[in-house]
Design a protein around this motif. Structure first.
Motif, PDB file in Angstrom:
ATOM      1  N   PHE A  62       0.795  -1.226   0.000  1.00 20.47           N
ATOM      2  CA  PHE A  62       0.000   0.000   0.000  1.00 20.47           C
ATOM      3  C   PHE A  62       0.828   1.278   0.000  1.00 20.47           C
ATOM      4  O   PHE A  62       0.296   2.365  -0.227  1.00 20.47           O
ATOM      5  CB  PHE A  62      -0.968   0.026   1.184  1.00 20.47           C
ATOM      6  CG  PHE A  62      -0.304   0.067   2.534  1.00 20.47           C
ATOM      7  CD1 PHE A  62      -0.086   1.267   3.185  1.00 20.47           C
ATOM      8  CD2 PHE A  62       0.092  -1.103   3.165  1.00 20.47           C
ATOM      9  CE1 PHE A  62       0.516   1.304   4.429  1.00 20.47           C
ATOM     10  CE2 PHE A  62       0.691  -1.074   4.409  1.00 20.47           C
ATOM     11  CZ  PHE A  62       0.907   0.136   5.050  1.00 20.47           C
ATOM     12  N   VAL A  63       2.145   1.175   0.224  1.00 17.68           N
ATOM     13  CA  VAL A  63       2.969   2.383   0.227  1.00 17.68           C
ATOM     14  C   VAL A  63       4.423   2.010  -0.051  1.00 17.68           C
ATOM     15  O   VAL A  63       4.888   0.936   0.346  1.00 17.68           O
ATOM     16  CB  VAL A  63       2.847   3.134   1.575  1.00 17.68           C
ATOM     17  CG1 VAL A  63       3.469   2.336   2.706  1.00 17.68           C
ATOM     18  CG2 VAL A  63       3.487   4.513   1.500  1.00 17.68           C
ATOM     19  N   ILE A  64       5.108   2.914  -0.771  1.00 18.07           N
ATOM     20  CA  ILE A  64       6.566   2.815  -0.918  1.00 18.07           C
ATOM     21  C   ILE A  64       7.162   3.601   0.240  1.00 18.07           C
ATOM     22  O   ILE A  64       6.993   4.818   0.330  1.00 18.07           O
ATOM     23  CB  ILE A  64       7.034   3.398  -2.261  1.00 18.07           C
ATOM     24  CG1 ILE A  64       6.339   2.698  -3.434  1.00 18.07           C
ATOM     25  CG2 ILE A  64       8.555   3.276  -2.402  1.00 18.07           C
ATOM     26  CD1 ILE A  64       6.609   3.354  -4.788  1.00 18.07           C
ATOM     27  N   ALA A  65       7.855   2.895   1.128  1.00 18.20           N
ATOM     28  CA  ALA A  65       8.346   3.529   2.355  1.00 18.20           C
ATOM     29  C   ALA A  65       9.798   3.971   2.263  1.00 18.20           C
ATOM     30  O   ALA A  65      10.237   4.822   3.044  1.00 18.20           O
ATOM     31  CB  ALA A  65       8.172   2.573   3.534  1.00 18.20           C
ATOM     32  N   TRP A  66      10.552   3.397   1.337  1.00 21.38           N
ATOM     33  CA  TRP A  66      11.975   3.714   1.239  1.00 21.38           C
ATOM     34  C   TRP A  66      12.436   3.526  -0.192  1.00 21.38           C
ATOM     35  O   TRP A  66      11.959   2.610  -0.858  1.00 21.38           O
ATOM     36  CB  TRP A  66      12.778   2.797   2.183  1.00 21.38           C
ATOM     37  CG  TRP A  66      14.213   3.216   2.332  1.00 21.38           C
ATOM     38  CD1 TRP A  66      15.300   2.748   1.626  1.00 21.38           C
ATOM     39  CD2 TRP A  66      14.723   4.204   3.226  1.00 21.38           C
ATOM     40  NE1 TRP A  66      16.436   3.377   2.028  1.00 21.38           N
ATOM     41  CE2 TRP A  66      16.116   4.282   3.020  1.00 21.38           C
ATOM     42  CE3 TRP A  66      14.133   5.034   4.180  1.00 21.38           C
ATOM     43  CZ2 TRP A  66      16.933   5.146   3.727  1.00 21.38           C
ATOM     44  CZ3 TRP A  66      14.944   5.900   4.887  1.00 21.38           C
ATOM     45  CH2 TRP A  66      16.330   5.950   4.670  1.00 21.38           C
ATOM     46  N   PRO A  67      13.312   4.386  -0.695  1.00 21.10           N
ATOM     47  CA  PRO A  67      13.927   5.553  -0.040  1.00 21.10           C
ATOM     48  C   PRO A  67      12.928   6.702   0.102  1.00 21.10           C
ATOM     49  O   PRO A  67      11.895   6.699  -0.583  1.00 21.10           O
ATOM     50  CB  PRO A  67      15.069   5.919  -1.002  1.00 21.10           C
ATOM     51  CG  PRO A  67      14.610   5.430  -2.329  1.00 21.10           C
ATOM     52  CD  PRO A  67      13.824   4.179  -2.068  1.00 21.10           C
TER      53      PRO A  67
END
Length: 289
Positions: A237-242
């Motif tokens: 549900f989300v790209i957390a990194w970078p």
């Protein structure tokens, strides 16, 4: 009066000294108690530290098991939506409440039939294994894949020529497909197909259509290229990194077309109508009688 005054003065002096001494002793005791309290607090902190660490690790493990887990993107098969090296967070909670993957979702799933045969296996060190175990790092030992769901149980998914991709006869407008790629590939190995997705299964494809060994290229496997719903770990549900890549992963609008939902609801509606007809006829006959 003089004789009476002497003892009175003497008593005053004695009482005053006693009070001063008592006060001094009280101050000493207060200081001792304060010092002892400080030492006690310091000792209790170090005693409680292992417990606090244990609780933190337990909470992290529970979060990884039931709520959210981090995964690393190992290939370019989901470009440009996901880049190699991205870290995504995967929702593992909703499946516990009976929710199943829907069209358009990006999902992580366990290898359904040796799809990753021949792929290099990472060799993490002990520290990385520990972080992976509690969910602070992606697991390097689990054989998981990440793709986009384009067909669920009951759907008919079809590719003709270079596209567009058809789901239940409806053409999908896919802006997420890698620039320069066509929605379908015209190769004979797996690019041209028409499949009916069984109940409890998924048809998945990568956004980088010309660089994704997805359901299309496993049709000759025992599973027919379908991914069992039970193999799904959760939805990314989300790209957390970078941090520069931070973004949510919503379901594209193309999967909200009325035709897709109608295709799925037509069969239950027809069955309901067929079941209602005999009841209506019986009611009319009874009314006439």
């Amino acid at each position: 009066m003089i004789s009476g005054g002497g003892p009175a003065g003497s008593d005053d002096a004695h009482d005053s000294g006693s009070r001063d001494a008592a006060a001094g002793e009280g101050d000493d005791q207060s200081g001792d108690e304060a010092g002892g309290s400080g030492q006690k607090k310091q000792r209790s902190f170090w005693k409680e530290l292992p417990l606090l660490i244990g609780i933190a690790l337990l909470l992290a493990l529970l979060i990884k098991t039931f709520l959210v887990q981090a995964f690393s993107i190992p290939s370019d098969s989901m470009q440009n939506t996901l880049q190699q090296g991205d870290r995504v967070l995967v929702d593992k909670l909703t499946p516990w409440f009976g929710s199943e993957p829907e069209r358009g979702e990006v999902v992580v799933f366990h290898d359904p039939g040796n799809w990753l045969a021949g792929e290099p296996t990472p060799n993490p060190n002990a520290f990385q294994k520990a972080l992976s175990f509690i969910g602070l790092m992606p697991s390097a030992e689990e054989k998981d894949l990440i793709k986009r769901v384009v067909g669920v149980g009951g759907d008919t998914v079809e590719c003709k020529g270079t596209g567009p991709l058809l789901v239940n006869g409806q053409a999908l407008n896919e802006p997420y497909v890698f620039p320069g790629n066509t929605a379908c590939t015209d190769d004979t190995e797996g690019g041209q197909f028409k499949v009916k997705v069984p109940e409890g299964k998924l048809w998945v494809m990568g956004d980088h259509r010309q660089n994704s060994m997805d359901s299309r290229y496993h049709q000759d496997d025992p599973g027919g290229g379908f991914v069992p719903v039970d193999n799904v770990v959760g939805r990314a549900f989300v790209i957390a990194w970078p941090p520069t890549r931070w973004a949510t992963l919503p379901v594209p609008d193309t999967f909200d077309q009325p035709g897709l939902a109608a295709a799925m609801s037509a069969a239950p509606g027809a069955l309901g109508l067929a079941g209602a007809v005999p009841f209506v006829v019986w009611r009319r006959r009874r009314a006439r009688a």
